[in-house]
Motif scaffolding. Structure first.
Motif, PDB file in Angstrom:
ATOM      1  N   ASP A   1       0.843  -1.200   0.000  1.00 17.64           N
ATOM      2  CA  ASP A   1       0.000   0.000   0.000  1.00 17.64           C
ATOM      3  C   ASP A   1       0.876   1.246   0.000  1.00 17.64           C
ATOM      4  O   ASP A   1       1.908   1.287   0.688  1.00 17.64           O
ATOM      5  CB  ASP A   1      -0.881  -0.017   1.259  1.00 17.64           C
ATOM      6  N   ASP A   2       0.473   2.238  -0.775  1.00 14.45           N
ATOM      7  CA  ASP A   2       1.178   3.514  -0.710  1.00 14.45           C
ATOM      8  C   ASP A   2       0.280   4.615  -0.153  1.00 14.45           C
ATOM      9  O   ASP A   2       0.601   5.790  -0.246  1.00 14.45           O
ATOM     10  CB  ASP A   2       1.719   3.910  -2.093  1.00 14.45           C
ATOM     11  N   PHE A   3      -0.876   4.206   0.410  1.00 13.84           N
ATOM     12  CA  PHE A   3      -1.777   5.191   1.009  1.00 13.84           C
ATOM     13  C   PHE A   3      -1.167   5.743   2.296  1.00 13.84           C
ATOM     14  O   PHE A   3      -0.750   4.993   3.167  1.00 13.84           O
ATOM     15  CB  PHE A   3      -3.143   4.558   1.302  1.00 13.84           C
ATOM     16  N   LEU A   4      -1.137   7.051   2.373  1.00 10.47           N
ATOM     17  CA  LEU A   4      -0.569   7.713   3.549  1.00 10.47           C
ATOM     18  C   LEU A   4      -1.637   7.808   4.623  1.00 10.47           C
ATOM     19  O   LEU A   4      -2.594   8.576   4.496  1.00 10.47           O
ATOM     20  CB  LEU A   4      -0.081   9.113   3.157  1.00 10.47           C
TER      21      LEU A   4
ATOM     22  N   ASN B   1       0.665  10.969   7.735  1.00 11.07           N
ATOM     23  CA  ASN B   1       0.361  12.355   7.371  1.00 11.07           C
ATOM     24  C   ASN B   1       0.998  13.315   8.388  1.00 11.07           C
ATOM     25  O   ASN B   1       1.620  14.316   8.041  1.00 11.07           O
ATOM     26  CB  ASN B   1      -1.177  12.479   7.363  1.00 11.07           C
TER      27      ASN B   1
ATOM     28  N   VAL C   1       4.790  13.369   7.978  1.00 12.48           N
ATOM     29  CA  VAL C   1       5.184  14.166   6.808  1.00 12.48           C
ATOM     30  C   VAL C   1       5.115  15.650   7.147  1.00 12.48           C
ATOM     31  O   VAL C   1       6.019  16.426   6.791  1.00 12.48           O
ATOM     32  CB  VAL C   1       4.284  13.836   5.594  1.00 12.48           C
ATOM     33  N   ASN C   2       4.078  16.034   7.835  1.00 10.16           N
ATOM     34  CA  ASN C   2       3.955  17.449   8.216  1.00 10.16           C
ATOM     35  C   ASN C   2       5.083  17.880   9.147  1.00 10.16           C
ATOM     36  O   ASN C   2       5.581  19.003   9.061  1.00 10.16           O
ATOM     37  CB  ASN C   2       2.592  17.717   8.855  1.00 10.16           C
TER      38      ASN C   2
ATOM     39  N   ASN D   1       5.539   9.609  -3.855  1.00 13.12           N
ATOM     40  CA  ASN D   1       4.396  10.288  -3.224  1.00 13.12           C
ATOM     41  C   ASN D   1       4.845  11.245  -2.128  1.00 13.12           C
ATOM     42  O   ASN D   1       4.363  12.374  -2.025  1.00 13.12           O
ATOM     43  CB  ASN D   1       3.423   9.262  -2.627  1.00 13.12           C
TER      44      ASN D   1
ATOM     45  N   LEU E   1       4.635  15.406  -1.862  1.00 17.17           N
ATOM     46  CA  LEU E   1       4.056  16.164  -0.750  1.00 17.17           C
ATOM     47  C   LEU E   1       5.037  17.210  -0.236  1.00 17.17           C
ATOM     48  O   LEU E   1       4.657  18.345   0.065  1.00 17.17           O
ATOM     49  CB  LEU E   1       3.657  15.215   0.384  1.00 17.17           C
TER      50      LEU E   1
ATOM     51  N   ILE F   1      -2.390  18.182   2.697  1.00 18.41           N
ATOM     52  CA  ILE F   1      -2.473  16.768   2.325  1.00 18.41           C
ATOM     53  C   ILE F   1      -3.922  16.319   2.477  1.00 18.41           C
ATOM     54  O   ILE F   1      -4.520  16.497   3.538  1.00 18.41           O
ATOM     55  CB  ILE F   1      -1.564  15.895   3.218  1.00 18.41           C
TER      56      ILE F   1
ATOM     57  N   THR G   1      -6.862  10.755   0.459  1.00 19.59           N
ATOM     58  CA  THR G   1      -6.007  10.174  -0.574  1.00 19.59           C
ATOM     59  C   THR G   1      -4.552  10.080  -0.148  1.00 19.59           C
ATOM     60  O   THR G   1      -3.777   9.342  -0.740  1.00 19.59           O
ATOM     61  CB  THR G   1      -6.051  11.017  -1.868  1.00 19.59           C
ATOM     62  N   GLY G   2      -4.188  10.864   0.853  1.00 18.88           N
ATOM     63  CA  GLY G   2      -2.781  10.940   1.243  1.00 18.88           C
ATOM     64  C   GLY G   2      -1.942  11.655   0.201  1.00 18.88           C
ATOM     65  O   GLY G   2      -0.714  11.546   0.203  1.00 18.88           O
TER      66      GLY G   2
ATOM     67  N   PRO H   1      -1.160  15.355  -2.274  1.00 12.49           N
ATOM     68  CA  PRO H   1      -1.259  16.818  -2.126  1.00 12.49           C
ATOM     69  C   PRO H   1      -2.619  17.333  -2.592  1.00 12.49           C
ATOM     70  O   PRO H   1      -3.162  16.839  -3.588  1.00 12.49           O
ATOM     71  CB  PRO H   1      -0.152  17.348  -3.047  1.00 12.49           C
TER      72      PRO H   1
END
Lengths: 239, 493
Positions: free
Chosen positions: A147-150, A155, A158-159, A203, A207, B201, B205-206, B208
């Motif tokens: 899976d590449d769903f964040l 999230n 990443v922030n 991905n 972002l 974000i 969908t994760g 941008p």
């Protein structure tokens, strides 16, 4: 004889279990529990929580990959607890995974931070506060299998990475994607798809760049590593 | 008795500026002045409109004058009488009044397909029966620079009752491959709520979020059924070039004026047909357009301490049958737990499937009941097997049916897999992603009584049909009395 049983018990409690099975949802008078059955035994995975929780429950209509260690202690919601535990929803639809058990007297879910109704108190977002960091820092984003769903937790990470890179005017931001290979308890090897490490890294880089972070470079490790922690992207921010 | 007088008072003052006119329909270029506040009757009572910036002189105003070639202005599809949207019944009325000549029936998108005989009612059946406009979308979708987006699925036309998707001129195999879907116009009101809650974000969908092309800042992605336009300004350009068939882009000044108008107009039900005013002291404080004007946007309401539509305690305890019913409906909306399941972009984003929650879990934005995060969700209104249309083989359905086959390399739709039959692929026509098939941006729940039918494809003719749909879809086990309470609650918004 009792000594032998005790030894067997200790062995059982340390047992690593990796399996793919349909999840089972058990209703309770509060929030539902999520379980999975493997070789005739029911294992407890977790309860319904809020999106901000670290545990994201499995899904009916999908099998779940369970990677956990049998934990000591009483059954929870009728299942043997696993700790540590990582679960991943298998992407393909499986309509056979559709078991929703009604609530039963005597089977209760552990206390939940949030019940099934509206929230009773504001979300705890204290962990989202910027940490006092200096020097090169690595931020790790974890994923489910294939899976590449964040997810929400990723999230947040990443922030944090974005905030740190911007705050320090980072000279370099290296994004590296990884993938996992795991061996199930029945001996079957599961390897994440080839391109997933690269996709995850792309991905996250998108972002970072989209948030105005410059100097972002991408790489990926195609050779799979073992264990759930391998399903990750590492973001190394160098001020 | 007092309530009766109050209600009669409202009825008498309805639509004062239209006295002497046969209709409250605002014609393009009619050069009227819209008052700061106004009210319009509907079958459920009265909808209120507030222009927060004061009276609006429509003379030369780009929202109210045609900027294109087909005689339409924005106001054609965003009428005050219908909470700044339209009802299907209003289209029938316009057809009768104008003999089908109203520019709202423009061949381009006010008919089932431009190549049909435009003087025939049957050529406009989707607009007349369901209030649906044709939305022609390029396939594959395009990036902002015009390059094609990568897509994860193949799309085929399975049924084409309008003829547009198989048309050599307008269809999928035309020189400019196009998918035509048919959708309800959304209210051009209460937009401060629609345009709030942007996150860099997208939670669902994760990925941008889209950005405002002028500022580079992320946008909330809750505008339009598929979030294809990032801002009110880009939406206005798109609408003028498309719906109004303009030959050239509008000026910056025109766009500014359109956005300025849209950003200050509020619409909500203000009175019930028998029970009278909804904005009385002691009420929930969220009803009527003034509350929308005054309340803060971007606030999460899925909680007990500051609920989505406020507190109805006084109404629940009172002796007024209607208000007590609305209060019970609000309670069902906020507190009735049921299994939310198989809903892409709700169950699939970490909540688990199923999740035992309430309506307010998804309709969580205070005062409007949208989703605070970018809100496209596949609740099943367009995808087989839960849509309310007859099955794919039934000949009576008016909507096209598409077959979506997802690439083996892509993630499948989380609950429908890799082959999906749909009347509207929704967000997937913009994103090109299989997981988005059938996902439609959740819309605000205000002014509902003024603008039936409901859902993106007008498949629910009444609020009762909306409630029935959810009851079936999620096995809510609502009694008839509870359904009536929910209908009354929704009608009061």
């Amino acid at each position: 004889m009792r000594f032998c049983l005790l030894l067997a018990g200790v062995t059982a409690f340390a047992q690593q279990l990796n399996f793919v099975a349909c999840p089972v949802v058990r209703d309770t008078k509060t929030v539902p529990c999520f379980l999975a059955e493997y070789e005739g035994e029911l294992y407890y995975l977790g309860i319904q929580q809020d999106i901000t929780s670290d545990f994201h429950p499995p899904q009916l209509k999908h099998e779940v990959l369970v990677e956990g260690t049998v934990a000591a202690g009483p059954r929870v919601c009728g299942g043997i607890p696993l700790k540590p535990l990582s679960i991943s929803v298998i992407k393909e639809v499986n309509l056979a995974c559709n078991t929703l058990l009604p609530a039963e007297p005597g089977i209760e879910a552990p206390p939940a931070a949030r019940g099934a109704g509206p929230a009773t108190h504001p979300l705890d977002i204290s962990s989202a506060k910027p940490k006092e960091l200096t020097g090169p820092q690595e931020f790790t984003i974890l994923y489910s299998f294939n899976d590449d769903f964040l997810e929400y937790a990723g999230n947040r990470v990443v922030n944090e990475a974005i905030d740190y890179a911007k705050r320090t005017g980072a000279s370099s931001v290296k994004v590296t994607g990884y993938r996992e290979s795991t061996v199930l308890s029945n001996g079957t090897r599961l390897v994440e798809k080839d391109a997933i490490a690269e996709k995850r890294a792309e991905n996250i880089a998108a972002l970072l760049r989209g948030s105005g972070v410059s100097g972002v470079s991408i790489s990926s490790k195609d050779e799979p590593e073992s264990g759930p922690a391998a399903r990750r992207v590492a973001v190394v921010v160098t001020p | 008795m007092h309530r009766l007088f109050v209600f009669l008072g409202i009825a008498v003052t309805l639509s004062a500026q239209y006295q002497g006119l046969k209709s409250t329909w605002v014609e393009p270029s009619s050069n009227i002045v819209l008052p700061a506040s106004d009210t319009f009757d509907n079958s459920n009572g009265t909808v209120g409109i507030i222009n927060a910036a004061g009276p609006v002189n429509t003379e030369g105003h780009p929202f109210f004058v045609p900027l294109g070639t087909n005689g339409r202005a924005c106001v054609n599809c965003h009428q005050p009488t219908y909470a700044m949207s339209l009802s299907a019944a209003s289209m029938v009325e316009r057809w009768i009044t104008t003999g089908g000549k109203d520019p709202v029936f423009a061949a381009f998108d006010g008919s089932n397909c431009p190549n049909l005989p435009q003087d025939q009612k049957s050529s406009h059946s989707l607009l007349l029966n369901r209030g649906l406009f044709r939305i022609p979308l390029p396939w594959p979708p395009k990036n902002s620079d015009g390059s094609p987006k990568p897509v994860e699925f193949k799309i085929e036309v399975v049924r084409d009752p309008t003829g547009c998707n198989t048309s050599a001129e307008y269809g999928l195999r035309s020189s400019e491959p196009t998918i035509s879907v048919y959708r309800r116009p959304r209210p051009a009101a209460n937009l401060k709520y629609v345009m709030s809650g942007a996150q860099a974000i997208v939670l669902k969908t994760g990925m941008p979020a889209d950005v405002d092309p002028e500022t580079g800042k992320p946008v909330p992605m809750n505008l339009m059924s598929d979030a294809r336009e990032p801002t009110l300004k880009t939406q206005a350009v798109s609408a003028i070039m498309g719906h109004e068939q303009a030959g050239g882009a509008p000026t910056q000044k025109q766009l500014d004026k359109i956005v300025e108008f849209e950003s200050q107009v509020y619409a909500a039900q203000i009175a019930h047909i028998w029970a009278g005013p909804l904005e009385l002291p002691g009420g929930p404080g969220t009803l009527g357009p003034a509350a929308l004007r005054d309340r803060r946007a971007g606030v999460l309401g899925d909680n007990e301490y500051d609920p989505v539509f406020g507190r109805f305690d006084n109404w629940r305890k009172g002796s007024d049958y209607y208000r007590a019913s609305v209060a019970r409906g609000a309670d069902i909306f906020m507190f009735r737990q049921f299994w939310i399941r198989d809903t892409a972009h709700i169950n699939s984003i970490g909540l688990g499937n199923p999740v035992k929650r309430t309506c307010a879990t998804c309709h969580n934005a205070q005062t409007t009941g949208q989703d605070l995060s970018a809100g496209w969700v596949d609740v099943g209104t367009t995808n087989f097997p839960t849509w309310t249309e007859p099955s794919t083989w039934a000949e009576s359905s008016e909507l096209p049916v598409f077959k979506i086959t997802c690439s083996a390399k892509a993630d499948p739709h989380p609950y429908l897999g890799r082959v999906i039959y749909t009347t509207d692929p929704g967000r997937a026509l913009i994103s090109g992603r299989c997981v988005d098939v059938g996902s439609i941006v959740m819309q605000q729940l205000r002014g509902l009584a003024a603008r039936p039918p409901y859902f993106v494809n007008g498949s629910a003719k009444t609020l009762r049909e909306v409630v029935d749909y959810y009851d079936r879809r999620f096995d809510m086990k609502l009694s008839d009395a509870e359904k009536e309470d929910l209908v009354n609650f929704l009608g009061a918004l």
